[in-house]
Enzyme design. Structure first.
Site, PDB file in Angstrom:
ATOM      1  CD  GLU A 156      -3.109   0.867   0.286  1.00 40.49           C
ATOM      2  OE1 GLU A 156      -2.370   1.362  -0.707  1.00 40.49           O
ATOM      3  OE2 GLU A 156      -4.507   0.870   0.389  1.00 40.49           O
ATOM      4  CG  ASP A 157      -0.861   4.718  -1.697  1.00 40.94           C
ATOM      5  OD1 ASP A 157      -1.678   4.056  -0.855  1.00 40.94           O
ATOM      6  OD2 ASP A 157      -1.494   5.614  -2.525  1.00 40.94           O
TER       7      ASP A 157
ATOM      8  CG  ASP B 280      -5.914   8.771   6.350  1.00 39.34           C
ATOM      9  OD1 ASP B 280      -5.853   9.180   7.512  1.00 39.34           O
ATOM     10  OD2 ASP B 280      -6.767   9.314   5.578  1.00 39.34           O
TER      11      ASP B 280
ATOM     12  CG  PHE C 150      -3.995  15.514   1.172  1.00 47.47           C
ATOM     13  CD1 PHE C 150      -4.621  14.423   1.201  1.00 47.47           C
ATOM     14  CD2 PHE C 150      -3.444  16.158  -0.064  1.00 47.47           C
ATOM     15  CE1 PHE C 150      -4.912  13.879   0.009  1.00 47.47           C
ATOM     16  CE2 PHE C 150      -3.745  15.301  -1.016  1.00 47.47           C
ATOM     17  CZ  PHE C 150      -4.363  14.269  -1.174  1.00 47.47           C
TER      18      PHE C 150
ATOM     19  NE  ARG D 277      -2.255   8.681  -9.675  1.00 50.57           N
ATOM     20  CZ  ARG D 277      -2.928   8.421  -8.662  1.00 50.57           C
ATOM     21  NH1 ARG D 277      -2.485   8.020  -7.424  1.00 50.57           N
ATOM     22  NH2 ARG D 277      -4.456   8.221  -8.622  1.00 50.57           N
TER      23      ARG D 277
HETATM   24  P1  5GP Z   1      -7.796   4.534   4.547  1.00 55.63           P
HETATM   25  O1  5GP Z   1      -9.028   3.824   3.975  1.00 55.63           O
HETATM   26  O2  5GP Z   1      -6.660   3.969   5.151  1.00 55.63           O
HETATM   27  O3  5GP Z   1      -8.659   5.597   5.384  1.00 55.63           O
HETATM   28  O4  5GP Z   1      -7.261   5.394   3.360  1.00 55.63           O
HETATM   29  C1  5GP Z   1      -6.536   4.693   2.311  1.00 55.63           C
HETATM   30  C2  5GP Z   1      -6.506   5.586   1.071  1.00 55.63           C
HETATM   31  O5  5GP Z   1      -6.817   6.917   1.232  1.00 55.63           O
HETATM   32  C3  5GP Z   1      -5.104   5.619   0.471  1.00 55.63           C
HETATM   33  O6  5GP Z   1      -4.783   4.439  -0.162  1.00 55.63           O
HETATM   34  C4  5GP Z   1      -5.009   6.556  -0.238  1.00 55.63           C
HETATM   35  O7  5GP Z   1      -5.648   6.522  -1.638  1.00 55.63           O
HETATM   36  C5  5GP Z   1      -5.915   7.816   0.360  1.00 55.63           C
HETATM   37  N1  5GP Z   1      -5.230   8.769   1.254  1.00 55.63           N
HETATM   38  C6  5GP Z   1      -5.388   8.851   2.619  1.00 55.63           C
HETATM   39  N2  5GP Z   1      -4.379   9.894   3.026  1.00 55.63           N
HETATM   40  C7  5GP Z   1      -3.871  10.441   1.968  1.00 55.63           C
HETATM   41  C8  5GP Z   1      -3.027  11.347   1.755  1.00 55.63           C
HETATM   42  O8  5GP Z   1      -2.554  12.073   2.693  1.00 55.63           O
HETATM   43  N3  5GP Z   1      -2.719  11.751   0.602  1.00 55.63           N
HETATM   44  C9  5GP Z   1      -3.251  11.169  -0.486  1.00 55.63           C
HETATM   45  N4  5GP Z   1      -2.978  11.383  -1.725  1.00 55.63           N
HETATM   46  N5  5GP Z   1      -3.908   9.976  -0.419  1.00 55.63           N
HETATM   47  C10 5GP Z   1      -4.374   9.739   0.754  1.00 55.63           C
END
Ligand code: 5GP
Length: 177
Positions: free
Chosen positions: A102-103, A106, A155, A168
């Site tokens: 995963e990138d 959050d 963010f 990206r």
């Molecule tokens: P989660 O389900 O863990 O809340 O969110 C995961 C997804 O939210 C990540 O795979 C990403 O696509 C998006 N996301 C969460 N925080 C960020 C951020 O700070 N920047 C960006 N570009 N995407 C984020």
């Protein structure tokens, strides 16, 4: 300060290319040790994880497989919660040593909802590697096995992560000002 603009927002540099690459090599070394003699299957989650998956994969010296999937969420007809489904997962995970790439994690909601689908296929093991982790934002229990950087709940863009489609291609990771 090294400010850049993406769409209407300003971002400041947070992680340099060198820092990111150094940390990825460390994670790759850990994986090389942990999976010696095994043949893990990496499942990278598009779009954001493509750069991390690519650099991580290049630093592996064990035998390994890689596939990319996309996650889509939809509202079940009766269920109130979001159901996560994957597009492009054609490999049978039975008895495989699986590592999700995963990138960023959050709130953890995406993976928390998606993991049961993978576990259902009875992989031999299932671990998660994420480049970024917003530990202050986590709301869904998730065990993360390999974490690049624990970052503040702000963010970020760059190195595969976008803001509304852009950013990206940046080699560094930038944080919103
Ligand atoms: P989660 O389900 O863990 O809340 O969110 C995961 C997804 O939210 C990540 O795979 C990403 O696509 C998006 N996301 C969460 N925080 C960020 C951020 O700070 N920047 C960006 N570009 N995407 C984020």
């Amino acid at each position: 300060m090294a400010l850049i603009n993406v769409h209407d927002k300003s971002f400041d540099i947070y992680l340099s290319e060198e820092k990111i690459q150094r940390r990825i090599k460390e994670i790759a070394n850990d994986i090389n040790k942990d999976y010696k003699g095994k043949r893990p299957l990496f499942i990278a989650i598009l779009n954001g994880a493509f750069m991390f998956a690519s650099d991580l994969f290049k630093s592996l010296d064990i035998e390994a497989e890689l596939c990319f999937i996309k996650l889509a969420s939809y509202k079940g007809m009766k269920s109130t919660g979001n159901v996560i489904t994957s597009i492009g997962l054609e490999v049978d995970l039975y008895d495989k040593e699986v590592i999700i790439v995963e990138d960023i994690v959050d709130t953890g909601k995406t993976l928390h909802n998606f993991l049961p689908k993978l576990i259902h296929q009875q992989p031999k093991s299932l671990k998660i590697a994420t480049l970024l982790y917003k530990s202050d934002a986590i709301a869904f229990p998730l065990h993360l096995d390999y974490v690049g950087f624990d970052i503040p709940d702000k963010f970020v863009v760059g190195y595969g992560l976008d803001y509304d489609g852009l950013g990206r291609n940046l080699k560094e990771i930038y944080q919103v000002v």
